[in-house]
Design a protein around this motif. Structure first.
Motif, PDB file in Angstrom:
ATOM      1  N   ASN A  69      25.045 -31.324  11.177  1.00  0.00           N
ATOM      2  CA  ASN A  69      24.209 -30.274  11.759  1.00  0.00           C
ATOM      3  C   ASN A  69      23.060 -30.954  12.486  1.00  0.00           C
ATOM      4  O   ASN A  69      22.488 -31.926  11.972  1.00  0.00           O
TER       5      ASN A  69
ATOM      6  N   ASN B 280      13.618 -28.736  15.906  1.00  0.00           N
ATOM      7  CA  ASN B 280      12.571 -28.215  15.014  1.00  0.00           C
ATOM      8  C   ASN B 280      13.238 -27.493  13.849  1.00  0.00           C
ATOM      9  O   ASN B 280      13.944 -28.116  13.090  1.00  0.00           O
ATOM     10  N   ASP B 281      13.060 -26.148  13.736  1.00  0.00           N
ATOM     11  CA  ASP B 281      13.615 -25.433  12.584  1.00  0.00           C
ATOM     12  C   ASP B 281      14.970 -24.796  12.860  1.00  0.00           C
ATOM     13  O   ASP B 281      15.531 -24.130  11.984  1.00  0.00           O
ATOM     14  N   GLU B 282      15.502 -24.955  14.061  1.00  0.00           N
ATOM     15  CA  GLU B 282      16.697 -24.185  14.433  1.00  0.00           C
ATOM     16  C   GLU B 282      17.931 -25.074  14.551  1.00  0.00           C
ATOM     17  O   GLU B 282      17.894 -26.144  15.163  1.00  0.00           O
ATOM     18  N   ASP B 283      19.019 -24.590  13.998  1.00  0.00           N
ATOM     19  CA  ASP B 283      20.324 -25.230  14.128  1.00  0.00           C
ATOM     20  C   ASP B 283      20.768 -25.051  15.584  1.00  0.00           C
ATOM     21  O   ASP B 283      20.882 -23.912  16.064  1.00  0.00           O
TER      22      ASP B 283
ATOM     23  N   TYR C 264      19.387 -30.123  14.407  1.00  0.00           N
ATOM     24  CA  TYR C 264      18.351 -29.097  14.506  1.00  0.00           C
ATOM     25  C   TYR C 264      17.327 -29.492  15.563  1.00  0.00           C
ATOM     26  O   TYR C 264      16.964 -30.672  15.685  1.00  0.00           O
TER      27      TYR C 264
ATOM     28  N   THR D  98      16.394 -33.172  14.144  1.00  0.00           N
ATOM     29  CA  THR D  98      16.812 -33.622  12.809  1.00  0.00           C
ATOM     30  C   THR D  98      18.332 -33.553  12.724  1.00  0.00           C
ATOM     31  O   THR D  98      18.932 -32.570  13.152  1.00  0.00           O
TER      32      THR D  98
END
Lengths: 135, 91
Positions: free
Chosen positions: B58, B62-65, B60, B83
């Motif tokens: 996965n 920031n906070d989104e996939d 990302y 990430t």
């Protein structure tokens, strides 16, 4: 060896039971060197299946960040088997992402939960002891 | 502009042991290309040979996939953090 505090063991087993009839899953934050779990992160099974699980990617990111903020890292994953033994399935082995992780199975097939832990390296499964600790 | 890319433990050995590296690009795809240029042993492990995101990871922004954004075409701004984590699944 996987060192699992009783409180986190209960959190894991409770999440597995809450997830019935579907498989439940979650991650462990801890210390990779000692194999000590400090925190169990119950996660959503986005596969919503009794035979498969996928850890919610967003919850994985949150757990990873939380563990890092605590000076820990993600050291393993648990999931339940609702109708089979606490032993990694071929799918579990194929998809085991990290050879340093602990792979914990919670079997609920006989009512009383059975918990076992494994390492999976290059497709080879080896069981390891689980030490339940008071803290 | 370089962005920060955070790597999971399973890829750090392929990136000189680093947990976080800098890579250049305006999209997720460009940044991942630059990552593989710097660390060729990551080739094929994040993006497949046919140019799609590997199903075992996965990524990302920031906070989104990014699978729920524009996948590899997801645009990046300065200070965005990329990430990479394993996709954790089984049966």
């Amino acid at each position: 060896m996987l060192r699992l505090p009783e409180s986190q063991y209960l959190k894991m087993v409770g999440h597995a039971l809450d997830g019935l009839p579907l498989e439940a899953c979650g991650l462990f934050g801890g210390d990779a060197r000692s194999g000590k779990v400090e925190i169990c992160y119950p996660c959503r099974n986005v596969a919503e299946s009794a035979k498969l699980y996928t850890v919610d990617p967003k919850q994985h990111l949150q757990a990873d960040r939380d563990a890092e903020a605590r000076g820990l890292e993600i050291i393993g994953v648990f999931h339940s088997h609702t109708h089979s033994d606490a032993y990694p399935s071929p799918t579990d082995v194929e998809q085991a992402p990290d050879p340093t992780w602990h792979y914990v199975l919670v079997s609920l097939k006989d009512g009383e939960p059975v918990v076992r832990s494994f390492r999976i390296v290059d497709g080879v499964i080896s069981e390891e002891p689980v030490a339940l600790e008071s803290q | 502009m370089p962005v920060e890319v955070r790597l999971p433990t399973m890829f750090r050995g392929d990136a000189a042991g680093q947990a976080s590296v800098k890579a250049n690009g305006g999209t997720i795809g460009e940044v991942l290309d630059d990552l593989v240029r710097q660390f060729p042993r990551l080739g094929g492990k994040i993006v497949t040979d046919d140019g799609t995101l590997h199903r075992f990871v996965n990524v990302y922004c920031n906070d989104e996939d990014v699978r729920y954004l524009d996948k590899l075409d997801t645009k990046l701004a300065d200070d965005d953090i990329v990430t990479i984590l394993p996709a954790v699944a089984g049966g």
